[in-house]
Design a protein around this motif. Structure first.
Motif, PDB file in Angstrom:
ATOM      1  N   ILE A  27       0.845  -1.199   0.000  1.00  0.00           N
ATOM      2  CA  ILE A  27       0.000   0.000   0.000  1.00  0.00           C
ATOM      3  C   ILE A  27       0.882   1.252   0.000  1.00  0.00           C
ATOM      4  O   ILE A  27       0.619   2.215  -0.728  1.00  0.00           O
ATOM      5  CB  ILE A  27      -0.968  -0.001   1.204  1.00  0.00           C
ATOM      6  N   ASN A  28       1.958   1.216   0.804  1.00  0.00           N
ATOM      7  CA  ASN A  28       2.887   2.352   0.793  1.00  0.00           C
ATOM      8  C   ASN A  28       3.427   2.583  -0.616  1.00  0.00           C
ATOM      9  O   ASN A  28       3.537   3.719  -1.075  1.00  0.00           O
ATOM     10  CB  ASN A  28       4.084   2.094   1.725  1.00  0.00           C
ATOM     11  N   LEU A  29       3.775   1.495  -1.264  1.00  0.00           N
ATOM     12  CA  LEU A  29       4.333   1.603  -2.610  1.00  0.00           C
ATOM     13  C   LEU A  29       3.333   2.228  -3.584  1.00  0.00           C
ATOM     14  O   LEU A  29       3.658   3.155  -4.317  1.00  0.00           O
ATOM     15  CB  LEU A  29       4.727   0.210  -3.138  1.00  0.00           C
ATOM     16  N   THR A  30       2.110   1.714  -3.544  1.00  0.00           N
ATOM     17  CA  THR A  30       1.079   2.245  -4.447  1.00  0.00           C
ATOM     18  C   THR A  30       0.830   3.716  -4.147  1.00  0.00           C
ATOM     19  O   THR A  30       0.765   4.552  -5.055  1.00  0.00           O
ATOM     20  CB  THR A  30      -0.241   1.466  -4.265  1.00  0.00           C
ATOM     21  N   LEU A  31       0.693   4.006  -2.863  1.00  0.00           N
ATOM     22  CA  LEU A  31       0.425   5.380  -2.446  1.00  0.00           C
ATOM     23  C   LEU A  31       1.541   6.309  -2.922  1.00  0.00           C
ATOM     24  O   LEU A  31       1.314   7.414  -3.407  1.00  0.00           O
ATOM     25  CB  LEU A  31       0.310   5.428  -0.914  1.00  0.00           C
ATOM     26  N   MET A  32       2.765   5.807  -2.805  1.00  0.00           N
ATOM     27  CA  MET A  32       3.926   6.588  -3.215  1.00  0.00           C
ATOM     28  C   MET A  32       3.882   6.871  -4.719  1.00  0.00           C
ATOM     29  O   MET A  32       4.026   8.015  -5.150  1.00  0.00           O
ATOM     30  CB  MET A  32       5.174   5.795  -2.840  1.00  0.00           C
ATOM     31  N   VAL A  33       3.640   5.841  -5.502  1.00  0.00           N
ATOM     32  CA  VAL A  33       3.650   6.021  -6.960  1.00  0.00           C
ATOM     33  C   VAL A  33       2.518   6.960  -7.389  1.00  0.00           C
ATOM     34  O   VAL A  33       2.730   7.924  -8.137  1.00  0.00           O
ATOM     35  CB  VAL A  33       3.533   4.662  -7.691  1.00  0.00           C
ATOM     36  N   VAL A  34       1.316   6.709  -6.851  1.00  0.00           N
ATOM     37  CA  VAL A  34       0.167   7.541  -7.218  1.00  0.00           C
ATOM     38  C   VAL A  34       0.421   8.998  -6.814  1.00  0.00           C
ATOM     39  O   VAL A  34       0.264   9.915  -7.616  1.00  0.00           O
ATOM     40  CB  VAL A  34      -1.121   7.008  -6.544  1.00  0.00           C
ATOM     41  N   SER A  35       0.858   9.199  -5.571  1.00  0.00           N
ATOM     42  CA  SER A  35       1.095  10.564  -5.091  1.00  0.00           C
ATOM     43  C   SER A  35       2.182  11.250  -5.911  1.00  0.00           C
ATOM     44  O   SER A  35       2.060  12.421  -6.263  1.00  0.00           O
ATOM     45  CB  SER A  35       1.513  10.570  -3.622  1.00  0.00           C
ATOM     46  N   GLU A  36       3.241  10.510  -6.219  1.00  0.00           N
ATOM     47  CA  GLU A  36       4.352  11.130  -6.957  1.00  0.00           C
ATOM     48  C   GLU A  36       3.897  11.640  -8.319  1.00  0.00           C
ATOM     49  O   GLU A  36       4.288  12.721  -8.752  1.00  0.00           O
ATOM     50  CB  GLU A  36       5.519  10.149  -7.109  1.00  0.00           C
ATOM     51  N   TRP A  98     -14.524  10.214  -1.332  1.00  0.00           N
ATOM     52  CA  TRP A  98     -13.322   9.458  -1.652  1.00  0.00           C
ATOM     53  C   TRP A  98     -13.009   8.414  -0.583  1.00  0.00           C
ATOM     54  O   TRP A  98     -13.367   8.572   0.587  1.00  0.00           O
ATOM     55  CB  TRP A  98     -12.124  10.403  -1.819  1.00  0.00           C
ATOM     56  N   SER A  99     -12.273   7.378  -1.003  1.00  0.00           N
ATOM     57  CA  SER A  99     -11.838   6.350  -0.050  1.00  0.00           C
ATOM     58  C   SER A  99     -10.697   6.890   0.802  1.00  0.00           C
ATOM     59  O   SER A  99     -10.104   7.930   0.485  1.00  0.00           O
ATOM     60  CB  SER A  99     -11.365   5.120  -0.814  1.00  0.00           C
ATOM     61  N   LEU A 100     -10.396   6.161   1.868  1.00  0.00           N
ATOM     62  CA  LEU A 100      -9.268   6.522   2.733  1.00  0.00           C
ATOM     63  C   LEU A 100      -7.984   6.679   1.923  1.00  0.00           C
ATOM     64  O   LEU A 100      -7.225   7.626   2.098  1.00  0.00           O
ATOM     65  CB  LEU A 100      -9.041   5.411   3.760  1.00  0.00           C
ATOM     66  N   PHE A 101      -7.754   5.699   1.048  1.00  0.00           N
ATOM     67  CA  PHE A 101      -6.540   5.708   0.243  1.00  0.00           C
ATOM     68  C   PHE A 101      -6.475   6.953  -0.643  1.00  0.00           C
ATOM     69  O   PHE A 101      -5.450   7.635  -0.716  1.00  0.00           O
ATOM     70  CB  PHE A 101      -6.490   4.452  -0.630  1.00  0.00           C
ATOM     71  N   GLN A 102      -7.598   7.270  -1.289  1.00  0.00           N
ATOM     72  CA  GLN A 102      -7.621   8.437  -2.179  1.00  0.00           C
ATOM     73  C   GLN A 102      -7.370   9.725  -1.403  1.00  0.00           C
ATOM     74  O   GLN A 102      -6.630  10.602  -1.849  1.00  0.00           O
ATOM     75  CB  GLN A 102      -8.961   8.513  -2.914  1.00  0.00           C
ATOM     76  N   LEU A 103      -7.982   9.803  -0.220  1.00  0.00           N
ATOM     77  CA  LEU A 103      -7.788  11.012   0.586  1.00  0.00           C
ATOM     78  C   LEU A 103      -6.342  11.119   1.069  1.00  0.00           C
ATOM     79  O   LEU A 103      -5.763  12.211   1.127  1.00  0.00           O
ATOM     80  CB  LEU A 103      -8.739  11.002   1.787  1.00  0.00           C
ATOM     81  N   ALA A 104      -5.758   9.958   1.393  1.00  0.00           N
ATOM     82  CA  ALA A 104      -4.352   9.956   1.830  1.00  0.00           C
ATOM     83  C   ALA A 104      -3.460  10.457   0.690  1.00  0.00           C
ATOM     84  O   ALA A 104      -2.558  11.279   0.904  1.00  0.00           O
ATOM     85  CB  ALA A 104      -3.951   8.549   2.253  1.00  0.00           C
ATOM     86  N   ALA A 105      -3.746   9.981  -0.522  1.00  0.00           N
ATOM     87  CA  ALA A 105      -2.970  10.440  -1.686  1.00  0.00           C
ATOM     88  C   ALA A 105      -3.163  11.942  -1.892  1.00  0.00           C
ATOM     89  O   ALA A 105      -2.208  12.671  -2.197  1.00  0.00           O
ATOM     90  CB  ALA A 105      -3.391   9.671  -2.936  1.00  0.00           C
ATOM     91  N   LEU A 106      -4.390  12.388  -1.687  1.00  0.00           N
ATOM     92  CA  LEU A 106      -4.674  13.824  -1.822  1.00  0.00           C
ATOM     93  C   LEU A 106      -3.848  14.629  -0.816  1.00  0.00           C
ATOM     94  O   LEU A 106      -3.215  15.630  -1.169  1.00  0.00           O
ATOM     95  CB  LEU A 106      -6.174  14.079  -1.605  1.00  0.00           C
ATOM     96  N   ALA A 107      -3.849  14.171   0.440  1.00  0.00           N
ATOM     97  CA  ALA A 107      -3.127  14.890   1.490  1.00  0.00           C
ATOM     98  C   ALA A 107      -1.640  14.991   1.164  1.00  0.00           C
ATOM     99  O   ALA A 107      -1.020  16.054   1.300  1.00  0.00           O
ATOM    100  CB  ALA A 107      -3.335  14.194   2.831  1.00  0.00           C
ATOM    101  N   LEU A 108      -1.064  13.873   0.715  1.00  0.00           N
ATOM    102  CA  LEU A 108       0.369  13.887   0.399  1.00  0.00           C
ATOM    103  C   LEU A 108       0.653  14.764  -0.822  1.00  0.00           C
ATOM    104  O   LEU A 108       1.670  15.460  -0.877  1.00  0.00           O
ATOM    105  CB  LEU A 108       0.867  12.460   0.155  1.00  0.00           C
ATOM    106  N   THR A 109      -0.255  14.742  -1.796  1.00  0.00           N
ATOM    107  CA  THR A 109      -0.070  15.575  -2.986  1.00  0.00           C
ATOM    108  C   THR A 109      -0.115  17.059  -2.629  1.00  0.00           C
ATOM    109  O   THR A 109       0.703  17.861  -3.093  1.00  0.00           O
ATOM    110  CB  THR A 109      -1.150  15.265  -4.038  1.00  0.00           C
ATOM    111  N   VAL A 110      -1.075  17.401  -1.759  1.00  0.00           N
ATOM    112  CA  VAL A 110      -1.234  18.784  -1.327  1.00  0.00           C
ATOM    113  C   VAL A 110       0.054  19.281  -0.655  1.00  0.00           C
ATOM    114  O   VAL A 110       0.554  20.367  -0.950  1.00  0.00           O
ATOM    115  CB  VAL A 110      -2.445  18.881  -0.360  1.00  0.00           C
ATOM    116  N   THR A 111       0.613  18.463   0.218  1.00  0.00           N
ATOM    117  CA  THR A 111       1.821  18.861   0.939  1.00  0.00           C
ATOM    118  C   THR A 111       3.050  18.865   0.040  1.00  0.00           C
ATOM    119  O   THR A 111       3.765  19.855  -0.061  1.00  0.00           O
ATOM    120  CB  THR A 111       2.091  17.891   2.108  1.00  0.00           C
TER     121      THR A 111
END
Lengths: 234, 272
Positions: A27-36, A98-111
């Motif tokens: 999940i960290n990996l996916t989140l990282m790639v999507v956010s990046e 949005w799902s938890l994952f999507q919101l997490a990606a949003l938060a990281l993208t925003v920052t």
């Protein structure tokens, strides 16, 4: 010494926790790639808005500056917390579902968008003004000049600091465990809580390191190849 | 008779009536009392200059006399505070003028070449023809190859600029400007950053352009070259054209004591 190893590197617990930790780490990996991917795009929008020079676009520039100042100042953990817990109850249209994952990606993208925007800007500023003069004097518009002349050079130059920010982002994906995403850290914590042993967390730490090092070496290789192509004497 | 009603008939015949702004200067290039300042410093203090088609006009003068700034103002890389600049009857300095359109007909070559280091020689030359003039890749590349072959650099088409010598880079920069088929070339001390043994190849190329009838305005420190190719030489001093005339007169019998002093310094340093 024995006690130390038992606490951090017990083989029993490293291997016992691995399936769960690995599942989470994916999940960290996916989140990282999507956010990046989103960070790369969003930061470019911010950097271009921040560099807007025409008078009409001044308000856009001020908004971009305010955004960057704000989100570079807030710890990523707080943004994750505020976005993931706040958005669903704040009634923001569309995003609230949005799902938890999507919101997490949003938060990281925003920052991280704010950090990377500044990296881009440094790159854009580092391209000598004479390059812009040459492009404009050939009749290229401002946007063509950015797209074909300035940005390709700027992005090449900022790849090392960009990678630096991505490694930081990669590590900050562990924050989203705090808001209930079952990523690596959350899994490792659950394991260590039930077995009273930290080896699961150490195992996760090693996974992060193993991920980072090849990425750095690969980027070094890309940069070197690029430089050799452009600079080496015939 | 109402001329407006004639329009559709002409258009029906397929005749394209181009709406051109009224011609505002009778010279090909005309500068009228041009002033430019950077903050407190006045760099151009009232420049009057006229250049006709197929003329080669050389700007000489000490560093800081305003030669480069003058060239940059002509293609609107710098704005001017007062005065007017006309190119082919269109006012460059008018805020309503489309500078991108204007710059298509103006080529400028810089002292430091300013080739794009991340593009091959070929892409450096084809970028503007493709993106600005809308030429196809094949058309633009053909034009580039023809030009490169003409100056004996076609084998460098796929090289990156950093692999070329300074003289080759500058010749590519000239070709890049020529690929836009400009009506006027502005050359800003194009040999000043070159090693002495590389100056000749670049000057040779400019000489050919001059012979072929290209209109050029060039700022230069190469006095013997200015004397050879220039139809007219202008001496700039403190942001103004102090004196101008045919090269023979300017280099042998200038009127102004400042021109004489400048040329004396040049001769003493062995550059004429």
């Amino acid at each position: 010494m024995r006690q130390f190893f038992d606490t951090y590197l017990s083989w029993e617990h490293l291997s016992g926790s691995f399936p769960a930790v690995w599942r989470g780490f994916r999940i960290n990996l996916t989140l990282m790639v999507v956010s990046e991917i989103f960070v790369l795009v969003w930061a470019m929008v911010l950097a271009l808005a921040r560099g807007a020079s025409t008078r009409v676009l001044q308000p856009v520039r001020w908004v971009a500056i305010a955004y960057i100042d704000l989100f570079r100042g807030i710890p990523a953990l707080l943004v994750v917390y505020l976005v993931v817990f706040g958005i669903p109850i704040a009634g923001v249209p569309w995003v609230s579902d949005w799902s938890l994952f999507q919101l997490a990606a949003l938060a990281l993208t925003v920052t991280y968008g704010a950090y990377v925007a500044e990296v881009y800007r440094a790159g854009i500023d580092s391209v000598h003004r004479s390059q812009t003069s040459a492009a404009r004097s050939l009749g290229l518009s401002h946007s063509s000049t950015m797209r074909f002349v300035v940005l390709p050079q700027a992005v090449r130059r900022v790849i090392p600091p960009l990678l630096n920010d991505f490694i930081a982002l990669q590590k900050d994906t562990a924050f989203v465990g705090v808001v209930g995403v079952l990523e690596g850290f959350r899994r490792a914590q659950i394991y260590s809580g039930t077995h009273f042993n930290l080896s699961s967390v150490t195992g996760l730490a090693l996974l992060f390191v193993v991920l980072t090092i090849p990425m750095t070496r690969f980027t070094d290789y890309l940069l070197k190849r690029d430089q050799e192509r452009m600079r080496a004497s015939a | 008779m109402n001329t407006r009603e004639k329009r559709p008939i002409i258009e029906a015949a397929g005749v394209h009536v181009e709406e051109r702004p009224p011609r505002r200067s009778t010279h090909f290039l005309e500068l009228v009392d041009v002033h430019k300042r950077y903050g407190e410093t006045e760099v151009l203090t009232g420049i009057d200059l006229a250049v006709e088609e197929h003329q080669v006009v050389c700007l000489i003068g000490a560093s800081g006399s305003g030669k480069s700034t003058l060239l940059r103002c002509i293609n609107a890389l710098e704005s001017i505070e007062a005065g007017a600049i006309y190119l082919d009857g269109v006012e460059v300095s008018d805020p309503d003028t489309d500078v991108n359109l204007l710059r298509r007909s103006l080529g400028i070559v810089f002292q430091s070449f300013n080739l794009f280091p991340h593009m091959t020689v070929l892409r450096n030359i084809t970028l503007a023809p493709r993106k600005v003039l809308g030429l196809s890749r094949a058309e633009a590349e053909e034009r580039a190859h023809t030009l490169l072959a003409r100056i004996g650099l076609d084998d460098k088409a796929d090289e990156y600029p950093d692999r070329l010598s300074g003289g080759q880079q500058q010749r590519v920069a000239i070709v890049r400007a020529l690929a836009m088929q400009p009506k006027l070339m502005l050359l800003d001390e194009v040999t000043s950053a070159l090693d002495p043994e590389l100056v000749a190849e670049v000057l040779g190329m400019i000489r050919e352009l001059a012979v072929e009838g290209m209109t050029m305005l060039l700022a230069t420190h190469e006095m013997s070259f200015a004397r050879e190719v220039g139809d007219r030489v202008c001496f700039l001093d403190a942001g103004a054209i102090l004196e101008q005339g045919p090269p023979e007169k300017m280099f042998t019998d200038p009127d102004h004591p400042r021109t004489r002093a400048f040329l004396k310094r040049i001769i003493e340093s062995g550059r004429l």
